[in-house]
Design a protein around this motif. Structure first.
Motif, mmCIF file in Angstrom:
data_model
loop_
_atom_site.group_PDB
_atom_site.id
_atom_site.type_symbol
_atom_site.label_atom_id
_atom_site.label_comp_id
_atom_site.label_asym_id
_atom_site.label_seq_id
_atom_site.Cartn_x
_atom_site.Cartn_y
_atom_site.Cartn_z
ATOM 1 N N GLN A 1 0.888 1.826 -5.176
ATOM 2 C CA GLN A 1 0.089 3.203 -5.755
ATOM 3 C C GLN A 1 0.765 4.180 -5.808
ATOM 4 O O GLN A 1 0.304 5.620 -5.629
ATOM 5 C CB GLN A 1 -0.942 3.253 -4.473
ATOM 6 C CG GLN A 1 -1.889 2.191 -4.493
ATOM 7 C CD GLN A 1 -2.737 2.321 -3.043
ATOM 8 O OE1 GLN A 1 -2.784 3.313 -2.499
ATOM 9 N NE2 GLN A 1 -3.409 1.236 -2.711
ATOM 10 N N ILE A 2 2.164 4.087 -6.430
ATOM 11 C CA ILE A 2 3.104 5.024 -6.906
ATOM 12 C C ILE A 2 2.421 5.788 -8.104
ATOM 13 O O ILE A 2 2.267 5.130 -9.228
ATOM 14 C CB ILE A 2 4.197 4.733 -7.054
ATOM 15 C CG1 ILE A 2 5.148 3.672 -5.842
ATOM 16 C CG2 ILE A 2 5.478 5.736 -7.544
ATOM 17 C CD1 ILE A 2 6.109 3.062 -6.089
ATOM 18 N N THR A 3 2.445 7.089 -8.066
ATOM 19 C CA THR A 3 2.079 7.815 -9.170
ATOM 20 C C THR A 3 3.024 8.601 -9.691
ATOM 21 O O THR A 3 4.411 8.338 -9.265
ATOM 22 C CB THR A 3 1.003 8.948 -8.836
ATOM 23 O OG1 THR A 3 1.557 10.081 -8.004
ATOM 24 C CG2 THR A 3 -0.157 8.323 -8.018
ATOM 25 N N ASP A 4 3.047 9.374 -10.796
ATOM 26 C CA ASP A 4 4.095 10.363 -11.419
ATOM 27 C C ASP A 4 4.696 11.044 -10.481
ATOM 28 O O ASP A 4 6.091 11.328 -10.581
ATOM 29 C CB ASP A 4 3.651 11.048 -12.464
ATOM 30 C CG ASP A 4 3.011 10.338 -13.644
ATOM 31 O OD1 ASP A 4 3.429 9.312 -13.762
ATOM 32 O OD2 ASP A 4 2.655 10.816 -14.625
ATOM 33 N N LEU B 1 0.976 -1.148 -0.007
ATOM 34 C CA LEU B 1 -0.116 0.106 -0.025
ATOM 35 C C LEU B 1 0.807 1.188 0.052
ATOM 36 O O LEU B 1 0.361 2.170 0.460
ATOM 37 C CB LEU B 1 -0.947 0.133 1.101
ATOM 38 C CG LEU B 1 -1.900 -1.317 1.273
ATOM 39 C CD1 LEU B 1 -2.832 -1.202 2.475
ATOM 40 C CD2 LEU B 1 -2.701 -1.417 -0.090
ATOM 41 N N LEU B 2 2.160 1.078 -0.621
ATOM 42 C CA LEU B 2 2.954 2.321 -0.724
ATOM 43 C C LEU B 2 2.407 3.582 -1.802
ATOM 44 O O LEU B 2 2.184 3.217 -2.880
ATOM 45 C CB LEU B 2 4.030 1.749 -1.485
ATOM 46 C CG LEU B 2 5.256 2.894 -1.506
ATOM 47 C CD1 LEU B 2 5.702 3.165 -0.180
ATOM 48 C CD2 LEU B 2 6.625 2.233 -2.204
ATOM 49 N N ARG B 3 2.192 4.575 -1.071
ATOM 50 C CA ARG B 3 1.752 5.822 -1.681
ATOM 51 C C ARG B 3 2.841 6.913 -1.851
ATOM 52 O O ARG B 3 3.577 6.705 -1.185
ATOM 53 C CB ARG B 3 0.588 6.063 -1.004
ATOM 54 C CG ARG B 3 -0.641 5.449 -0.912
ATOM 55 C CD ARG B 3 -2.171 5.805 -0.109
ATOM 56 N NE ARG B 3 -1.517 6.125 1.372
ATOM 57 C CZ ARG B 3 -1.529 5.240 2.280
ATOM 58 N NH1 ARG B 3 -1.658 4.010 2.046
ATOM 59 N NH2 ARG B 3 -1.027 5.897 3.483
ATOM 60 N N ASP B 4 2.449 7.883 -2.654
ATOM 61 C CA ASP B 4 3.369 8.957 -2.837
ATOM 62 C C ASP B 4 4.032 9.565 -1.655
ATOM 63 O O ASP B 4 4.972 9.877 -1.525
ATOM 64 C CB ASP B 4 2.873 9.823 -3.747
ATOM 65 C CG ASP B 4 2.712 9.691 -5.253
ATOM 66 O OD1 ASP B 4 3.354 8.506 -5.571
ATOM 67 O OD2 ASP B 4 1.954 10.169 -5.918
ATOM 68 N N ASP B 5 3.150 9.829 -0.420
ATOM 69 C CA ASP B 5 3.595 10.571 0.502
ATOM 70 C C ASP B 5 4.696 9.473 1.447
ATOM 71 O O ASP B 5 5.298 10.149 2.375
ATOM 72 C CB ASP B 5 2.447 10.798 1.411
ATOM 73 C CG ASP B 5 1.473 9.591 1.967
ATOM 74 O OD1 ASP B 5 1.315 8.562 1.145
ATOM 75 O OD2 ASP B 5 0.999 9.573 2.957
ATOM 76 N N HIS B 6 4.759 8.202 1.033
ATOM 77 C CA HIS B 6 5.883 7.379 1.752
ATOM 78 C C HIS B 6 6.961 7.172 0.879
ATOM 79 O O HIS B 6 8.032 6.825 1.144
ATOM 80 C CB HIS B 6 5.152 6.103 2.276
ATOM 81 C CG HIS B 6 4.123 6.123 3.318
ATOM 82 N ND1 HIS B 6 2.969 6.461 3.365
ATOM 83 C CD2 HIS B 6 4.584 6.644 4.670
ATOM 84 C CE1 HIS B 6 2.310 6.770 4.457
ATOM 85 N NE2 HIS B 6 3.313 6.719 5.217
ATOM 86 N N VAL B 7 6.746 7.337 -0.566
ATOM 87 C CA VAL B 7 7.921 7.054 -1.471
ATOM 88 C C VAL B 7 9.183 8.011 -1.331
ATOM 89 O O VAL B 7 10.304 7.259 -1.268
ATOM 90 C CB VAL B 7 7.613 7.399 -2.783
ATOM 91 C CG1 VAL B 7 8.508 7.224 -3.842
ATOM 92 C CG2 VAL B 7 6.383 6.357 -3.196
ATOM 93 N N PRO B 8 9.241 9.324 -0.741
ATOM 94 C CA PRO B 8 10.389 9.953 -0.331
ATOM 95 C C PRO B 8 11.253 9.207 0.624
ATOM 96 O O PRO B 8 12.403 9.152 0.627
ATOM 97 C CB PRO B 8 9.913 11.280 0.392
ATOM 98 C CG PRO B 8 8.553 11.428 -0.392
ATOM 99 C CD PRO B 8 8.070 10.258 -0.520
ATOM 100 N N PHE B 9 10.785 8.558 1.567
ATOM 101 C CA PHE B 9 11.492 7.588 2.658
ATOM 102 C C PHE B 9 12.387 6.685 1.838
ATOM 103 O O PHE B 9 13.515 6.161 2.363
ATOM 104 C CB PHE B 9 10.590 6.862 3.637
ATOM 105 C CG PHE B 9 9.878 7.556 4.463
ATOM 106 C CD1 PHE B 9 10.582 8.404 5.468
ATOM 107 C CD2 PHE B 9 8.418 7.929 4.526
ATOM 108 C CE1 PHE B 9 9.961 9.114 6.482
ATOM 109 C CE2 PHE B 9 7.961 8.750 5.367
ATOM 110 C CZ PHE B 9 8.563 9.160 6.200
#
Length: 166
Positions: A113-116, A86-94
């Motif tokens: 759930q990674i977007t551009d 359930l990885l989303r953009d708000d956690h991708v920076p980590f």
């Protein structure tokens, strides 16, 4: 899986005598709070090479703790599987902190759930990493074709890198 047995596993994993090299905790019902427990265990374990945490709900306030532990110079994880966490953009920076790892060679981020927007951090991770040889981003359906092409082309800047994406 959380509970006394998970606690026992984390105690064993953090023991100086633990020689576990592969840990498959995929589809075990782990939640975000598990990230803190895993992070503590990872700080002590120097033998774990393969860690599969796929198909768990790991994103939340404690996800950063796990990323800090996995990017530590003492971390020996070479293959990290985060498929459908359930990885989303708000956690991708980590994830960018994983570029500090000198041992991580394979990273699976498929079916998240990674977007551009989040893809820019994936690009940064790839470009900064000195050890990453393969990254899998299959089934991140919210990525545009243009961004997928851009990520695929990073292999031209990093010889030996495979970017699997569809």
């Amino acid at each position: 899986m959380e509970g006394p047995h998970f606690s026992d596993l984390m105690t064993a994993l953090s023991s100086p005598t633990c020689r576990i090299e592969e840990l498959y905790l995929d589809s075990t019902g782990l939640k975000d709070i598990s990230c803190s427990h895993l992070a503590s265990a990872m700080k002590s374990n120097q033998y774990l090479r393969i860690l599969n945490l796929s198909f768990n709900d790991l994103t939340g306030p404690h996800f950063g703790d796990l990323m800090t532990a996995l990017s530590s110079p003492s971390c020996s994880v070479e293959q990290l599987m985060f498929q459908d966490i359930l990885l989303r953009d708000d956690h991708v920076p980590f994830l960018v902190s994983l570029s500090n790892s000198t041992k991580l060679t394979h990273l699976v981020l498929s079916h998240n759930q990674i977007t551009d927007t989040g893809a820019s951090y994936i690009e940064e991770l790839i470009l900064k990493s000195t050890s990453l040889k393969e990254i899998s981003l299959f089934l991140n359906r919210q990525l545009s074709y243009e961004v997928k092409d851009k990520l695929r082309e990073l292999k031209n800047h990093k010889p030996g890198l495979t970017v699997s994406i569809e």
